[in-house]
Structure formats: structure tokens, C-alpha cells
Design an enzyme around this catalytic site. Structure first.
Site, short mmCIF file in Angstrom:
data_model
loop_
_atom_site.label_atom_id
_atom_site.label_comp_id
_atom_site.label_asym_id
_atom_site.label_seq_id
_atom_site.Cartn_x
_atom_site.Cartn_y
_atom_site.Cartn_z
N CYS A 92 88.89 24.58 32.54
CA CYS A 92 87.45 24.58 32.20
C CYS A 92 87.21 24.34 30.72
O CYS A 92 86.12 23.92 30.33
CB CYS A 92 86.80 25.87 32.65
N HIS A 122 80.09 26.69 28.64
CA HIS A 122 80.67 26.32 29.94
C HIS A 122 79.86 27.02 31.03
O HIS A 122 79.52 28.20 30.90
CB HIS A 122 82.13 26.77 29.99
N ASN A 147 79.99 25.52 38.92
CA ASN A 147 81.04 25.38 37.91
C ASN A 147 81.76 24.04 38.14
O ASN A 147 82.49 23.88 39.12
CB ASN A 147 82.02 26.54 38.03
N1 ACO Z 1 79.63 36.01 49.77
C1 ACO Z 1 79.43 37.26 50.20
N2 ACO Z 1 80.25 38.28 49.87
C2 ACO Z 1 81.29 38.00 49.06
C3 ACO Z 1 81.55 36.70 48.59
C4 ACO Z 1 80.66 35.68 48.97
N3 ACO Z 1 80.81 34.41 48.57
N4 ACO Z 1 82.65 36.75 47.81
C5 ACO Z 1 83.07 38.01 47.78
N5 ACO Z 1 82.24 38.76 48.55
C6 ACO Z 1 82.33 40.20 48.80
C7 ACO Z 1 83.70 40.74 48.58
O1 ACO Z 1 84.51 40.55 49.71
C8 ACO Z 1 83.41 42.19 48.33
O2 ACO Z 1 83.18 42.81 49.55
P1 ACO Z 1 83.73 44.30 49.82
O3 ACO Z 1 83.02 45.15 48.80
O4 ACO Z 1 83.34 44.56 51.22
O5 ACO Z 1 85.20 44.22 49.58
C9 ACO Z 1 82.08 42.15 47.58
O6 ACO Z 1 81.50 40.86 47.87
C10 ACO Z 1 82.23 42.28 46.10
O7 ACO Z 1 83.28 41.43 45.67
P2 ACO Z 1 83.71 41.34 44.21
O8 ACO Z 1 84.86 40.41 44.06
O9 ACO Z 1 83.84 42.72 43.66
O10 ACO Z 1 82.42 40.66 43.57
P3 ACO Z 1 82.04 40.54 42.07
O11 ACO Z 1 80.83 41.32 41.80
O12 ACO Z 1 83.22 40.74 41.15
O13 ACO Z 1 81.63 39.01 42.02
C11 ACO Z 1 82.50 36.95 41.22
C12 ACO Z 1 82.59 37.99 42.30
C13 ACO Z 1 81.13 36.31 41.29
C14 ACO Z 1 83.57 35.89 41.48
C15 ACO Z 1 82.70 37.63 39.87
O14 ACO Z 1 83.90 38.37 39.85
C16 ACO Z 1 82.72 36.67 38.75
O15 ACO Z 1 81.70 36.15 38.36
N6 ACO Z 1 83.88 36.44 38.13
C17 ACO Z 1 84.00 35.47 37.09
C18 ACO Z 1 84.80 34.39 37.62
C19 ACO Z 1 84.17 33.05 37.54
O16 ACO Z 1 83.02 32.81 37.28
N7 ACO Z 1 85.05 32.11 37.73
C20 ACO Z 1 84.72 30.78 37.68
C21 ACO Z 1 85.93 30.04 37.34
S1 ACO Z 1 86.57 30.65 35.87
C22 ACO Z 1 85.84 29.94 34.67
O17 ACO Z 1 85.35 28.86 34.78
C23 ACO Z 1 85.74 30.70 33.40
#
Ligand code: ACO
Length: 322
Positions: free
Chosen positions: A115, A249, A279
Site C-alpha cells: 500500500c 492512503h 482500499n
Molecule cells: N462482516 C460482518 N462481520 C464481520 C466481518 C464482516 N465483513 N468481518 C469480521 N466480522 C466479525 C468478526 O468475525 C467478529 O465477530 P465475532 O465478534 O463474533 O468474533 C466481529 O465482526 C469483530 O471482528 P473484528 O476483527 O474484531 O473487527 P474489527 O472491529 O477489528 O474490524 C477491521 C475489522 C475493519 C478489519 C479492522 O480491524 C481494521 O480496520 N483493521 C485495519 C486493517 C485495514 O484497514 N487493512 C487494510 C489493509 S492494510 C492497509 O492498507 C494499511
């Protein structure tokens, strides 16, 4: 190395025609528009058509940047393509782009910094121009992230999209006090296994799919972004208040908001396109730049900070007098 400054002369972009909404995704995996918007700010993403490769997106964005500069491909002697989704393991996608744009001279190569690739590519082109290795560069960020997604994994497939953005870089004219003022690049490979593909030519003789520890990425992102932003401000004697535009980004609206708040940036100075593009990895910064130039927000003379963070981890920022 001289103190010559290199300007961004023009910007161009290309987005595949097909738009996939969060509701469309909810038909494939157990997710919802509400969950995706609340956690990421994403409403839709563009998806490349069958047979439409990264080089096609890159060449289309490059063509647009040339057109917007009033230049021909003959006027460029360097193509740098930042991508994580090359058409093939080799040759470089930049070579295929060179062929598609009809360029038979100069040099062309790819940069792989996930990225952060576009920020790395701008820094590379800036150095080549300063060193006299090239006279004018076409710098492209292009991705077909959809091809390396596991469409059964709801934790990753909702986050990414396809697209390409490009800029033309060239030396500032004598007396023109603008261009890339400073850049900071960083990486720390101890984090490589927090965001990666579970395959590749050397390890599995296959391509692999995106795997990510989302919470870990989130935890590191804001600190890494602000670290390089402060570094380039310090190197140039500028402060946050001097910035006209912050073009981050576009990974996740919550990361963008977190960085903006930590830096003390008014939200109206932050360019956000993640809602429409999701993204797009190395394409996200030039796509956002193109949006803000095309709608008249970024103007000649503005002070623009671009930044990115991604797999590796890699991160970087560049301060540009537009
Ligand atoms: N739809 C519905 N539910 C979902 C989904 C989805 N797409 N994905 C995960 N869940 C569920 C999980 O299974 C979990 O359920 P559970 O509590 O029953 O186990 C619940 O939602 C919470 O999951 P978490 O992983 O804790 O969710 P979080 O609040 O951390 O959000 C996310 C996930 C959005 C990926 C977050 O961690 C994030 O923004 N991380 C940054 C990573 C990112 O943006 N990466 C992009 C690439 S990296 C880059 O470019 C820098």
C-alpha cells in the site's frame, strides 16, 4: 544529488466500470452494508472486468496523466509502476505498460511496497530525476486487488477494490519554487506476517490470497503514519497548520480519522475517497490526488502531504508544493 525540485505536472486515473456495493457483497459472504460502513467507511468498490489486467488499468491512468499534461509518451523516459498485483510474476508490469503506451526508449520497472508503493515510487522517480538518470517520469499506482482476495473470507474481501492513478513528474523550471520538498520512507519487516499473501512463486509456486491481522494493522497504522508526517514537516520547517491538503492512503476511514485527529488536522483538509474506491493499495493515493485535483480542491501552490502505510510493514510520507 542536486537540490533540484521535481514537480507533479499532472494527474490521471482509471477505475474499472463495474461497481460492487456492500449489498452486492452481502450476497457472497455473511456481512452487511451497516457493518462495513461502520468499521471501514467503505460503501462501494470498483472491480476489474474479466481479462482486464493491472497493466490495462495502469496504461489507462498513464494515458490520462499524459493527456492532462499535454504530453506524448515520447516525452517520458521513465515509467515506475507501484503494484502488488502484477500481470505476471515477470516481466515487470511497467514493461507491459510501456508496450501498451507505445514507448520503446527509456526505462521501466515495478516497485513493490504494497500500500505504500506509490509513495516509494514518487521518492524513486524524484531521486532518478535529481540524479539525471531520467528527464521526465510517469509514476503509476495500479492494482487488481480483487484477484488476490479470498472471496470466502469476509474479514478481508470487503476491504479492497481495483483502480489506478498516475502522475507525471519533471524538474521544476528555474525560479519555480515548488515540487517534492521532502520524503520519509520506512519499513520494519518484523511485521511482515501481519499482512501478506499466503503464497508466492518461491514459497508455494502459486499466487496466494490476502491474509491480515486486522486489529494488529490498525494498532500500528496511526503511529506509523504520524511518525513520517512529523518527520517531513520537521525536515522542511513546516507545521501541520501550513498544510492545505492531507491525502492519506485510503485503507479505512477510522485509520484516516485517527491519524487526522492525532495530527490536529481539520477534517475539511483531509481528502477521503475510501467510501467510493475502498482500499486500492498502491493506487489509493494517486486516485485520491486525482479526485481532489479534478474537483478543484488541490491547486497550484498548495502544500500537500501524501502518506501511506501497508504490508511489510512499510510506510512513508512526502510533502509536495503543488
Ligand atoms: N462482516 C460482518 N462481520 C464481520 C466481518 C464482516 N465483513 N468481518 C469480521 N466480522 C466479525 C468478526 O468475525 C467478529 O465477530 P465475532 O465478534 O463474533 O468474533 C466481529 O465482526 C469483530 O471482528 P473484528 O476483527 O474484531 O473487527 P474489527 O472491529 O477489528 O474490524 C477491521 C475489522 C475493519 C478489519 C479492522 O480491524 C481494521 O480496520 N483493521 C485495519 C486493517 C485495514 O484497514 N487493512 C487494510 C489493509 S492494510 C492497509 O492498507 C494499511
Amino acid at each position: 544529488m542536486t537540490d533540484q525540485k521535481n514537480i507533479i505536472r499532472s494527474v490521471g486515473a482509471y477505475l474499472p466500470a463495474r461497481v460492487m456495493t456492500n449489498d452486492d457483497l452481502a450476497k457472497l459472504v455473511d456481512t452487511s452494508d451497516e457493518w462495513i460502513q461502520q468499521r471501514t467507511g467503505i460503501k462501494q468498490r470498483h472491480i476489474a472486468a474479466e481479462g482486464e489486467n493491472t497493466s490495462d488499468l495502469a496504461a489507462a491512468a498513464g494515458h490520462k496523466a499524459l493527456e492532462n499534461a499535454g504530453l506524448e509518451i515520447a516525452d517520458v523516459d521513465l515509467i515506475v509502476v507501484a503494484t502488488t498485483t502484477p500481470d505476471m510474476t515477470f516481466p515487470a508490469t511497467a514493461a507491459v505498460v510501456q508496450q501498451k503506451l507505445g514507448m520503446h526508449h527509456g526505462a521501466a520497472f515495478d516497485i513493490q511496497a504494497v500500500c505504500s508503493g506509490f509513495v516509494y515510487a514518487v521518492a524513486t522517480a524524484d531521486s532518478y530525476l535529481k540524479n539525471g538518470l531520467a528527464k521526465r517520469a510517469l509514476v503509476i499506482g495500479a492494482e487488481t486487488a480483487s484477484r488476490i482476495l479470498d472471496w470466502n473470507d469476509r474479514t478481508t474481501c470487503v476491504l479492497f477494490g481495483d483502480g489506478a492513478g498516475a502522475v507525471i513528474m519533471e524538474p521544476a523550471k528555474p525560479g519555480e519554487d515548488r515540487g517534492v520538498l521532502a520524503t520519509a520512507l520506512r519499513s520494519d519487516g518484523q511485521h511482515w506476517n501481519k499482512l501478506y499473501t499466503d503464497g508466492g512463486p518461491s514459497s508455494t509456486q502459486s499466487m496466494g490470497h490476502i491474509r491480515m491481522e486486522g486489529k494488529e494493522v490498525f494498532k500500528h497504522a496511526v503511529g506509523m503514519i504520524t511518525d513520517v508526517v512529523y518527520k517531513v514537516l520537521e525536515d522542511t520547517g513546516h507545521t501541520i497548520d501550513d498544510l492545505d491538503w492531507f491525502v492519506p492512503h485510503q485503507a479505512n476511514k477510522r485509520i484516516i480519522d485517527g491519524a487526522g485527529q492525532k495530527l490536529g488536522l481539520p477534517p475539511e483538509k483531509v481528502v477521503v475517497t475510501v467510501d467510493r474506491h475502498a482500499n486500492t493499495s498502491a493506487a489509493s493515493v494517486p486516485l485520491a490526488l486525482n479526485t481532489a485535483v479534478a474537483d478543484g480542491r488541490i491547486k497550484r501552490g498548495d502544500l500537500v502531504m501524501i502518506e501511506a502505510m501497508g504490508g511489510g510493514f512499510t510506510w512513508g510520507a512526502s510533502l509536495i508544493r503543488w
